[in-house]
Design an enzyme around this catalytic site. Structure first.
Site, PDB file in Angstrom:
ATOM      1  N   CYS A 197      -3.384   1.195   6.902  1.00 55.48           N
ATOM      2  CA  CYS A 197      -3.629   0.586   8.218  1.00 55.48           C
ATOM      3  C   CYS A 197      -4.153   1.618   9.198  1.00 55.48           C
ATOM      4  O   CYS A 197      -4.818   1.284  10.165  1.00 55.48           O
ATOM      5  CB  CYS A 197      -2.344  -0.033   8.740  1.00 55.48           C
ATOM      6  SG  CYS A 197      -0.990   1.153   8.706  1.00 55.48           S
ATOM      7  N   ASN A 217       0.795  -1.244   0.000  1.00 51.03           N
ATOM      8  CA  ASN A 217       0.000   0.000   0.000  1.00 51.03           C
ATOM      9  C   ASN A 217       0.821   1.284   0.000  1.00 51.03           C
ATOM     10  O   ASN A 217       0.377   2.297  -0.524  1.00 51.03           O
ATOM     11  CB  ASN A 217      -1.051  -0.012   1.117  1.00 51.03           C
ATOM     12  CG  ASN A 217      -0.468  -0.170   2.491  1.00 51.03           C
ATOM     13  OD1 ASN A 217       0.707  -0.506   2.649  1.00 51.03           O
ATOM     14  ND2 ASN A 217      -1.271   0.072   3.504  1.00 51.03           N
ATOM     15  N   GLU A 243       8.007   2.073  14.591  1.00 57.52           N
ATOM     16  CA  GLU A 243       8.855   2.522  13.481  1.00 57.52           C
ATOM     17  C   GLU A 243       8.831   4.044  13.449  1.00 57.52           C
ATOM     18  O   GLU A 243       7.789   4.660  13.659  1.00 57.52           O
ATOM     19  CB  GLU A 243       8.348   1.946  12.152  1.00 57.52           C
ATOM     20  CG  GLU A 243       8.574   0.450  12.075  1.00 57.52           C
ATOM     21  CD  GLU A 243       8.300  -0.146  10.697  1.00 57.52           C
ATOM     22  OE1 GLU A 243       7.362   0.296  10.021  1.00 57.52           O
ATOM     23  OE2 GLU A 243       9.038  -1.073  10.320  1.00 57.52           O
ATOM     24  N   GLU A 250       4.189  -4.628  12.302  1.00 57.52           N
ATOM     25  CA  GLU A 250       3.252  -3.523  12.026  1.00 57.52           C
ATOM     26  C   GLU A 250       2.069  -4.144  11.296  1.00 57.52           C
ATOM     27  O   GLU A 250       2.166  -4.432  10.101  1.00 57.52           O
ATOM     28  CB  GLU A 250       3.933  -2.449  11.168  1.00 57.52           C
ATOM     29  CG  GLU A 250       5.129  -1.788  11.836  1.00 57.52           C
ATOM     30  CD  GLU A 250       4.735  -0.818  12.934  1.00 57.52           C
ATOM     31  OE1 GLU A 250       3.536  -0.499  13.079  1.00 57.52           O
ATOM     32  OE2 GLU A 250       5.635  -0.377  13.673  1.00 57.52           O
TER      33      GLU A 250
END
Ligand code: NAP
Length: 504
Positions: A299, A166, A473, A265
């Site tokens: 997300c 994505n 992150e 993640e």
């Protein structure tokens, strides 16, 4: 950034600059079996090109290269590593239009959004260039005074980095930049739907001065073969994965056999809370950003709009008008605001969720259908009166659909927000700071947007709780994920032979 008009010739010219092989040990090569797979434009279904298809043997060769380069890379001066990252930032920025076009072609998002991803993705290179020289440890006396405690952070070692389709540039730089900054070597496996951007970026890394073997890139049509070969290998020290929760869970089980460090993640189900004291036009603008960035394929995408009953009608009207006015089309066209979904399966999944919600009593305020014709387009959609137990409020939609439901009290809003296995991003619109603090302290999310619809930032720790993952992150935390803490206990220098001895 100067916008270059996009013609078919320009598309072809940029695509010819993208390497199509595997990057192993600093050289581009074919896969061991000579196999390739195709990459498509989701706006048209047209083939953009063939890419080498890495096998199990290629994965082992890539880890051989990463393991061989680990010693010299971790001893390379942090300043040198920082300069390479900074140079990579500059090259990506200089070639921003090329990167944006490749992202749009293989992933579908409108060019304006792809340009935004390039800025965001490049920022991880600049941020971690700056962090590379600030990987501090600490030193001090033990409480008894009889020894010294030295604590230092050392590179964790060779990593496997697996990224989703994505955000093909940003999800790669968010992992590669901190790994490089920390002194780790790596094998990168991009998503098979969008490998071109990562391959172009790998070329930039070579140009920026990353030594052979430090970054190895394996596009592959068989992801499990790559992870299956590498996760049990004792030379691998870390897995960093961004993708869906079911795949992440599977990889965690495999990584446990080798007790690997992991960063995960995973998926989200972001609530977007609008209280009756909110600035409603600002909440609508925030909702558009939180929902429609990346066509909803993020997300962090707002997945459930939970709106205080007194303002529900006004908010729904504003959101429906804004969603209904969006122009859908191929991302290369200047007028396009909403691109296609990534493939037919993704579009059909969104359509099925909408159909089930409507069956359960939801009302379509705008949109509600797949768009006829080529490509995998879906109309920007708003659903109101969605029952609290509807499947669409439980699943990650990953499409341009905004389901809305109402609440009556702050307590109910918090309960609904937490009623999910996920805990990644959440959004909160209110003018009341005390309420903001109360709600923030009771919702189980790794990230909260307060009167803000976009919160991703290279300087901030990005990540989730519950089944949204492990680790962070970006920010200083992003570097720590690629280091292992080492403690050295040092004997009391005063008590050593020749010393004056300890007083008292
Ligand atoms: P995915 O299907 O889980 O795939 C992610 C990556 O894992 C791809 O490179 C994929 O390779 C690979 N993969 C799939 N099965 C594997 C296996 N058995 N072993 C090893 N690797 C495997 O997810 P996606 O559809 O690409 O991405 C969408 C998901 O990512 C959503 O759930 C979204 O929420 C999540 N996401 C999370 C974040 C975050 O920061 N939390 C950010 C972006 C996206 P192939 O492409 O070859 O299948």
């Amino acid at each position: 950034m100067v916008a270059v008009p996009v013609t078919r010739e320009r598309e072809q010219q940029v695509l010819t600059t993208v390497p199509r092989g595997l990057l192993i040990g600093g050289a581009w090569r074919e896969s061991s079996g000579g196999r390739t797979f195709t990459v498509e434009d989701p706006a048209t279904g047209a083939v953009l090109g063939e890419v080498a298809d890495a096998s199990r043997e290629d994965a082992v060769a890539a880890l051989d290269a990463a393991a061989a380069a680990q010693g010299s890379w971790m001893r390379t001066a942090p300043r040198r590593r920082a300069e390479i990252l900074r140079r990579a930032f500059e090259i990506v920025t200089e070639r921003a239009e090329d990167f944006a076009l490749v992202i749009t072609l293989e992933m579908g998002k409108p060019l304006a959004e792809a340009r935004g991803e390039v800025v965001y993705g490049a920022e991880f290179l600049r941020w971690f260039a700056e962090e590379a020289v600030r990987d501090y440890g600490r030193y001090g006396p033990s409480p008894e005074g009889t020894s010294r405690l030295l604590v230092q952070r050392r590179p964790v070692g060779p990593c496997l980095l697996i990224t989703p389709w994505n955000f093909p540039l940003a999800m790669a730089t968010r992992k590669i930049a901190p790994a490089l900054a920390a002194g780790c070597t790596m094998v990168v496996k991009p998503a098979k739907l969008t490998p071109l951007t990562t391959l172009l970026f790998a070329q930039v890394l070579i140009e920026a001065g990353v030594p052979a073997g430090v970054v190895n890139v394996l596009p592959s049509g068989s992801a499990a073969a790559i992870s299956g070969a590498l996760l049990p290998d004792p030379r691998l020290r870390k897995l960093s994965f961004t993708g869906s929760t079911p795949v992440g869970r599977r990889l965690l089980i495999d990584a446990a056999q080798n007790v690997l460090r992991t960063s995960m993640e995973l998926g989200g189900n972001a609530p977007f809370l609008v209280f009756d004291d909110a600035d409603i036009p600002a909440a609508v603008a925030g909702a558009m950003a939180a929902k429609m960035r990346n066509m909803g394929e993020a997300c962090t995408a707002a997945n459930r709009f939970l709106v205080h009953r007194p303002v529900a009608e006004e908010f729904a009207a504003g959101l429906s008008a804004a969603m209904g006015a969006l122009r859908t089309g191929r991302g290369t066209l200047p007028e396009t605001q909403v691109g296609p979904l990534i493939d037919a399966g993704a579009r059909d999944d969104v359509d099925a969720l909408v159909a089930k919600a409507v069956d359960a009593g939801a009302v379509v305020s705008t949109g509600g259908r797949a768009v006829d014709g080529g490509g995998y387009f879906y109309e920007p959609t708003v659903l109101t009166d969605v029952p609290h137990d509807a499947e669409i409020l439980k699943e990650e939609i990953f499409g341009p659909v905004a389901p809305m439901t109402t609440f009556d009290t702050e307590e109910e809003a918090i309960r609904l927000a937490n009623d999910t296995e996920y805990g990644l991003a959440s959004y909160l619109f209110t003018r009341d700071y005390a309420r903001m603090m109360r709600v923030t302290e009771q919702i189980e999310y790794g990230m909260v947007g307060f009167n803000a619809g976009v919160i991703s930032n290279a300087a901030a720790p990005f990540g989730g709780v519950k089944q949204s993952g492990l680790g962070r992150e970006g920010g200083a935390e992003g570097l720590a994920e690629y280091t292992a803490t080492q403690y050295v206990g040092i004997a009391d220098p005063f008590a050593m032979p020749g010393g004056p001895g300890r007083l008292g």
